[in-house]
Motif scaffolding. Structure first.
Motif, short mmCIF file in Angstrom:
data_model
loop_
_atom_site.label_atom_id
_atom_site.label_comp_id
_atom_site.label_asym_id
_atom_site.label_seq_id
_atom_site.Cartn_x
_atom_site.Cartn_y
_atom_site.Cartn_z
N LEU A 113 0.83 -1.21 0.00
CA LEU A 113 0.00 0.00 0.00
C LEU A 113 0.87 1.26 0.00
CD1 LEU A 113 -2.78 -1.03 2.55
CD2 LEU A 113 -2.89 -1.04 0.06
N LEU A 114 1.98 1.22 0.72
CA LEU A 114 2.90 2.36 0.72
C LEU A 114 3.47 2.60 -0.67
CD1 LEU A 114 4.85 1.82 4.06
CD2 LEU A 114 3.10 3.53 3.58
N LEU A 115 3.85 1.55 -1.35
CA LEU A 115 4.42 1.69 -2.69
C LEU A 115 3.38 2.24 -3.67
CD1 LEU A 115 6.52 -1.60 -2.90
CD2 LEU A 115 7.35 0.72 -2.54
N VAL A 116 2.14 1.79 -3.55
CA VAL A 116 1.07 2.32 -4.41
C VAL A 116 0.84 3.80 -4.11
CG1 VAL A 116 -1.39 2.20 -4.92
CG2 VAL A 116 -0.06 0.09 -4.72
N SER A 117 0.78 4.16 -2.83
CA SER A 117 0.57 5.56 -2.45
C SER A 117 1.70 6.44 -2.97
CB SER A 117 0.47 5.68 -0.93
OG SER A 117 -0.60 4.92 -0.43
N ALA A 118 2.94 5.97 -2.82
CA ALA A 118 4.09 6.75 -3.29
C ALA A 118 4.03 6.93 -4.80
CB ALA A 118 5.39 6.06 -2.89
N SER A 119 3.59 5.91 -5.52
CA SER A 119 3.50 6.01 -6.98
C SER A 119 2.45 7.04 -7.39
CB SER A 119 3.14 4.64 -7.58
OG SER A 119 4.13 3.69 -7.26
N VAL A 120 1.31 7.05 -6.69
CA VAL A 120 0.25 8.04 -7.00
C VAL A 120 0.74 9.45 -6.72
CG1 VAL A 120 -2.04 8.84 -6.33
CG2 VAL A 120 -1.62 6.39 -6.60
#
Length: 230
Positions: free
Chosen positions: A37-44
């Motif tokens: 979830l952190l990686l997805v948030s950082a990508s957004v």
């Protein structure tokens, strides 16, 4: 806040989250399972930041305003948003330790059917998480622990009333809701606070305030584990 500043803030936040998640330091703040979830948030955040900065570079409206002196103004307070980001970049994060644990009531993990606790695996000493040790000692009345040699891993927390605890903090979600799980260590002098140790010993009846005890036969200093929380 101007659009270009918004873009920079989002870019810095995304870089920070990527750094924590990929470098492993994110476990000091949230559970291990939250890494995707952190990686997805950082990508957004990265994509949004690039879009904002791109629009400004292409000559779009930067959202600025004239401050009466002929140039676009920017509130200095806006830059304070970047302060927490810069602090984490400069100061290495550390996990919670004995200061936090010593100021919390010890919590016994809740189990659905305490009467049906499985026996410990064969072989001594048997490695147990401190939360599991509490479960077997409190909910299971120590029946599965009798006659067994147990090894616990945690950090040293001084007991204000004397003695010390081997402690591990558990996360329900993040460090803000950390729970203190600990066992009273008997028979061995306390190492330095916050040092990580392995305690080998046997369960003894006589919990104090819901904190089970272990009669230690050996205490070994170890390096801090990669994930300090249970």
């Amino acid at each position: 806040m101007r659009r270009d500043v918004q873009g920079v803030v989002l870019l810095m936040l995304s870089v920070l989250i990527f750094r924590l998640a990929l470098g492993g330091a994110y476990v000091y703040y949230v559970k291990v399972s939250m890494k995707p979830l952190l990686l997805v948030s950082a990508s957004v955040l990265l994509i949004l930041g690039l879009v904002l900065v791109r629009d400004v570079w292409r000559g779009g409206d930067d959202g600025g305003h004239d401050d009466g002196h002929g140039h676009a103004g920017l509130s200095r307070v806006s830059w304070l948003i970047l302060l927490p980001v810069l602090v984490v970049f400069v100061v290495a994060p550390r996990p919670l330790g004995s200061f936090t644990a010593g100021r919390q009531l010890a919590s016994a993990p809740v189990v659905a059917q305490p009467a049906e606790l499985l026996p410990l695996p064969p072989g001594d000493p048997v490695d147990l998480a401190i939360a599991d040790y509490i479960t077997h000692a409190e909910w299971g009345k120590g029946e599965t622990l009798r006659g067994r040699e147990i090894r616990l891993t945690g950090f040293v927390t001084p007991n204000p009333d004397g003695g010390w605890w081997i402690t591990r903090l558990g996360l329900a979600c993040c460090a803000a809701d950390a729970l203190s799980w600990r066992a009273q260590v008997r028979g061995v002098r306390a190492p330095s606070p916050d040092s990580w140790v392995e305690v080998t010993g046997r369960w003894v009846d006589g919990a104090e305030d819901g904190v089970p005890a272990i009669d230690a036969t050996d205490v070994t200093s170890i390096a801090e584990p990669q994930n300090p929380y249970e």
